[in-house]
Design a protein around this motif. Structure first.
Motif, PDB file in Angstrom:
ATOM      1  N   ASP A 110      -1.677  15.282  -1.897  1.00 63.89           N
ATOM      2  CA  ASP A 110      -0.993  14.607  -0.790  1.00 63.89           C
ATOM      3  C   ASP A 110      -1.704  14.905   0.529  1.00 63.89           C
ATOM      4  OD1 ASP A 110       0.990  13.281  -2.155  1.00 63.89           O
ATOM      5  OD2 ASP A 110       2.491  14.875  -1.947  1.00 63.89           O
TER       6      ASP A 110
ATOM      7  N   LEU B  27      -5.114  13.224   0.741  1.00 65.20           N
ATOM      8  CA  LEU B  27      -5.052  11.769   0.930  1.00 65.20           C
ATOM      9  C   LEU B  27      -4.866  11.396   2.392  1.00 65.20           C
ATOM     10  CD1 LEU B  27      -2.914  10.505  -2.066  1.00 65.20           C
ATOM     11  CD2 LEU B  27      -5.359  10.243  -1.693  1.00 65.20           C
ATOM     12  N   ARG B  28      -4.249  12.284   3.136  1.00 60.47           N
ATOM     13  CA  ARG B  28      -4.040  11.979   4.538  1.00 60.47           C
ATOM     14  C   ARG B  28      -5.374  11.793   5.246  1.00 60.47           C
ATOM     15  NH1 ARG B  28       0.057  16.233   6.081  1.00 60.47           N
ATOM     16  NH2 ARG B  28       1.283  15.554   4.288  1.00 60.47           N
TER      17      ARG B  28
ATOM     18  N   CYS C  35     -10.365   8.389  -1.592  1.00 61.04           N
ATOM     19  CA  CYS C  35      -9.450   8.690  -2.690  1.00 61.04           C
ATOM     20  C   CYS C  35      -8.259   7.730  -2.688  1.00 61.04           C
ATOM     21  CB  CYS C  35      -8.976  10.138  -2.611  1.00 61.04           C
ATOM     22  SG  CYS C  35     -10.272  11.299  -3.095  1.00 61.04           S
ATOM     23  N   ARG C  36      -7.832   7.331  -1.492  1.00 68.21           N
ATOM     24  CA  ARG C  36      -6.756   6.333  -1.444  1.00 68.21           C
ATOM     25  C   ARG C  36      -7.209   5.047  -2.135  1.00 68.21           C
ATOM     26  NH1 ARG C  36      -5.675   8.154   4.082  1.00 68.21           N
ATOM     27  NH2 ARG C  36      -6.898   6.410   4.868  1.00 68.21           N
ATOM     28  N   ASP C  37      -8.479   4.678  -1.875  1.00 69.96           N
ATOM     29  CA  ASP C  37      -9.003   3.467  -2.528  1.00 69.96           C
ATOM     30  C   ASP C  37      -9.063   3.623  -4.041  1.00 69.96           C
ATOM     31  OD1 ASP C  37      -9.194   2.291  -0.139  1.00 69.96           O
ATOM     32  OD2 ASP C  37     -11.371   2.451   0.066  1.00 69.96           O
TER      33      ASP C  37
ATOM     34  N   GLU D 275      -5.644   3.032  -5.302  1.00 68.38           N
ATOM     35  CA  GLU D 275      -5.294   1.608  -5.282  1.00 68.38           C
ATOM     36  C   GLU D 275      -6.000   0.878  -6.421  1.00 68.38           C
ATOM     37  OE1 GLU D 275      -2.992  -0.017  -3.597  1.00 68.38           O
ATOM     38  OE2 GLU D 275      -2.423   1.821  -2.569  1.00 68.38           O
TER      39      GLU D 275
ATOM     40  N   PRO E 200       0.842  -1.196   0.000  1.00 69.06           N
ATOM     41  CA  PRO E 200       0.000   0.000   0.000  1.00 69.06           C
ATOM     42  C   PRO E 200       0.878   1.248   0.000  1.00 69.06           C
ATOM     43  CG  PRO E 200      -0.614  -1.478   1.792  1.00 69.06           C
ATOM     44  CD  PRO E 200       0.615  -2.042   1.172  1.00 69.06           C
TER      45      PRO E 200
ATOM     46  N   GLY F 288      -9.817   8.273   2.895  1.00 69.58           N
ATOM     47  CA  GLY F 288      -9.656   6.868   2.523  1.00 69.58           C
ATOM     48  C   GLY F 288     -10.262   6.564   1.166  1.00 69.58           C
TER      49      GLY F 288
ATOM     50  N   ALA G 182       0.563   4.090   1.448  1.00 69.50           N
ATOM     51  CA  ALA G 182       0.800   4.678   2.763  1.00 69.50           C
ATOM     52  C   ALA G 182       1.974   3.987   3.442  1.00 69.50           C
ATOM     53  CB  ALA G 182      -0.459   4.550   3.622  1.00 69.50           C
TER      54      ALA G 182
ATOM     55  N   GLU H 230      -1.617   9.829 -10.198  1.00 71.64           N
ATOM     56  CA  GLU H 230      -1.053   8.475 -10.140  1.00 71.64           C
ATOM     57  C   GLU H 230       0.027   8.290 -11.190  1.00 71.64           C
ATOM     58  OE1 GLU H 230      -0.705   4.090 -10.537  1.00 71.64           O
ATOM     59  OE2 GLU H 230      -1.135   5.547 -12.091  1.00 71.64           O
TER      60      GLU H 230
ATOM     61  N   PRO I  32       3.275  10.462  -0.979  1.00 75.67           N
ATOM     62  CA  PRO I  32       2.665   9.624  -2.017  1.00 75.67           C
ATOM     63  C   PRO I  32       3.006  10.122  -3.411  1.00 75.67           C
ATOM     64  CG  PRO I  32       1.067  10.075  -0.297  1.00 75.67           C
ATOM     65  CD  PRO I  32       2.304  10.845   0.054  1.00 75.67           C
TER      66      PRO I  32
END
Ligand SMILES: [Zn+2]
Lengths: 193, 460
Positions: free
Chosen positions: B30, B33-34, B39-41, B44, A151, B37, A153, B17, A163
């Motif tokens: 950045d 994203l902290r 947007c992190r997904d 991914e 991941p 979740g 993070a 990305e 990131p």
């Protein structure tokens, strides 16, 4: 169809071209070994097969038929050796428990294995060469992101990067890898491939 | 979630990305994203759908396994990529968390560039074995090497062959993994005891800076037989990974293996231990029986916070509790039945659901869906629940393939059809057709024969 322009091959036709042969060996020995391993041979046997194939190559390269691609020709040689070996082995081995002998596998065909190993060997050859082109953490970010699939993070924590830096690193290395791969293939087999 | 109105657009995330945004733009994301979740997904998801990335990863994973089994890295990679040599460049950049980075490099994990910590990577020669200091064991063959140590086949004083794992504590500055491993060993040896589906540990010792322990030796992959008194000329440990590498496994067998491993896992879970690194390579075949091995990651449940394990068999939420163990078993079962590249997961693809008479694969599919749910809360809380559901999918224990010394179960039973669904009945009937035809033919032949014998006038 002649997909190989024989640039490296032309050099190794001259059996005295030591550097040509060194390069040849460095690229194809692992390929032959990986192929043999993938077909189910033990490391020692695979090594032996690779050695035998290279010997055949030295002996036959001058008579190499141009109507075949080098890729297909090499496959024919190694496939023959591997099949011979497997046949011998089958005769020698006693069978194990039933459940380990299950046949209906989705095992790829030898030709597919060959294609795959061929591509991968060339790919990793390039990958290894990238080391000198990037800062260590760029390569690490690439490795953890692409090759290991951690991941983001987690990678950020491990490498102390944001990131965005990870994504930038990944993209740069990927781009460079694509280029390097294309160049290697051109150099070895000519642009016609 | 308060910032949900300010999610960047999908296109922007995709550009991010691809590493294509300006520093300011990227900086904002950045930040975002902290908190976010979602947007992190999304990000991914982009990686998961990137075919180039996935192909590379698969190629690397598989090639790595082959190199490791071959005991060497292809010559093509030796230039610099082989790890050890480059420690100078490594220590230098000094950001991040080297100890944690080291923890990522578990034995058996591919490491190509992430080797900065001054330890020999798996490509290096950790156990040059110039001097073998371990008393009472004679080394026979190196079986595997990882970032933290190596595994050997050894012979003890009375000639019995064992596997011996050495962990070089001196090389792990933080000794994080070493401590974890020795703590795991202690827990395991004291509390777990013997179990038919858990690897047995015989002896734990310390020599200099090295912790070592001996355990059961896996059968030989090359002839599928247990190692007897004479060590074979060629030996490779037989694990579920090597079996799966070559062939798909029949659903009946795959389910039987899973059931057995669940038994072993129940023992761990009852003691509130979590294995955390269940994967095919860690299931060794000993005396033709599958056993959970590599106990280095086992921890009491309360301590199982950090993310360890092998990504492929880790639940996507990375919650490494008991449900992660059952997730891994579910994932393995799915792979055994469907192969590694199965397009459908975690359910079984429809065409496979009628493949077994003994197991209701529709129900098995449901078990898989629960075992491999993406969220911890939806998974089986522990092995016991999963085994219970799995047992309900089969008509009766299927024992014919294994010589099993495990108590408590009837030895062999004739297969019986419990509550099969319609497709299964039809399939069963179809399978009887050749027999019926054969019988009719035989009866005809018999009557012909009688008539013929009768014609001699001595038949009666
Ligand atoms: Zn967002």
């Amino acid at each position: 169809m002649n997909t190989t322009r024989l640039s490296l091959l032309e050099r190794v036709r001259d059996l005295d071209d030591a550097s040509g042969w060194a390069q040849f060996d460095k690229l194809y020995r692992p390929l032959l070994m990986l192929y043999a391993r993938r077909r189910g041979l033990s490391p020692a046997d695979a090594e032996e097969i690779a050695q035998e194939c290279l010997e055949v190559l030295v002996a036959k390269i001058q008579g190499f038929e141009r109507r075949l691609s080098f890729r297909a020709w090499l496959h024919r040689i190694v496939d023959h050796k591997v099949n011979q070996h497997l046949a011998r082995q089958r005769r020698a081995l006693s069978l194990g428990p039933e459940w380990l002998e299950e046949a209906p596998a989705t095992e790829p065909s030898p030709a597919q294995i060959w294609e795959q190993q061929w591509d991968r060997t060339h790919l990793f050859y390039c990958l290894a060469a990238l080391r000198s082109d990037f800062a260590p953490h760029t390569l690490q970010a690439f490795e953890l992101y692409v090759l290991q699939g951690l991941p983001v993070a987690e990678i950020a924590r491990l490498l102390g990067m944001t990131p965005n830096q990870i994504y930038v690193a990944k993209s740069r290395v990927m781009r460079r890898l694509r280029e390097a791969y294309r160049r290697l293939i051109d150099k070895l087999y000519g642009a016609s491939r | 979630m308060s910032k949900s109105s300010s999610h960047p657009a999908r296109g922007t995330l995709a550009a991010y990305e691809a590493g294509a945004l300006s520093d300011t733009q990227a900086g904002t994301i950045d930040e975002h994203l902290r908190e976010c979740g979602l947007c992190r997904d999304v990000l991914e998801g982009i990686r998961a759908r990137d075919t180039e990335v996935q192909a590379l990863r698969r190629a690397f994973e598989e090639s790595w396994r082959e190199w490791q089994r071959a005991g060497e890295v292809p010559v093509a990679l030796e230039r610099g990529a082989a790890g050890v040599a480059d420690t100078s460049a490594g220590g230098a950049h000094g950001v991040g968390d080297p100890a944690a980075l080291q923890a990522v490099q578990q034995p058996g994990r591919p490491v190509l560039f992430a080797d900065t910590v001054g330890t020999a990577g798996p490509f290096g020669t950790l156990t040059e074995a110039t001097n073998w200091l371990i008393p009472d064991y004679e080394r026979v063959q190196l079986c595997g090497e990882g970032a933290y140590g190596s595994v050997w086949a050894v012979r003890d004083r009375v000639g019995v062959h064992r596997a011996l794992k050495i962990i070089d504590m001196g090389r792990l500055d933080a000794t994080r993994t070493g401590c974890r491993e020795s703590a795991a060993l202690e827990t395991y040896c004291r509390q777990v005891g013997r179990h038919p589906y858990l690897i047995e540990i015989f002896h734990v010792g310390m020599v200099g800076n090295s912790l070592y322990y001996t355990m059961e030796l896996a059968d030989n992959d090359l002839n599928k037989a247990p190692v007897s008194d004479a060590f074979p000329a060629r030996y490779e440990p037989l694990t579920l990974a090597t079996v799966m590498h070559r062939r798909r496994i029949r659903p009946e067998t795959a389910l039987e293996i899973t059931r057995r491993l669940l038994r072993g896992l129940i023992r761990l879970h009852q003691l509130d231990l979590v294995h955390r690194d269940i994967k095919p390579a860690n299931v060794v075949i000993v005396q033709r029986r599958p056993k959970l091995a590599d106990i280095g990651m086992i921890t009491p449940r309360s301590e199982s916070r950090e993310v360890v394990g092998t990504p492929r068999y880790m639940p996507p939420d990375h919650v490494m509790d008991k449900s992660a163990d059952t997730y891994a078993l579910g994932k393995m079962l799915h792979e055994m039945i469907c192969g590694r590249e199965a397009p459908v997961f975690p359910a079984l693809p429809p065409e496979l659901r009628y493949g077994s008479l003994r197991w209701d694969l529709e129900k098995v599919s449901d078990v898989l869906v629960r075992a491999c749910a993406a969220e911890a809360g939806k998974r089986y809380p522990s092995a016991a629940e999963m085994l219970e559901d799995l047992e309900a999918c089969g008509d009766q224990p299927f024992h014919t393939l294994f010589d099993d010394a495990e108590g408590g179960e009837p030895a062999r039973q004739a297969p019986a059809l419990g509550g099969p669904n319609r497709a299964q009945v039809i399939l069963a009937l179809l399978r009887t057709v050749p027999w019926v035809l054969g019988f009719v033919a035989f009866a005809l032949l018999l009557s012909r024969l009688r008539a013929w014998i009768g014609s001699w006038g001595i038949g009666d």
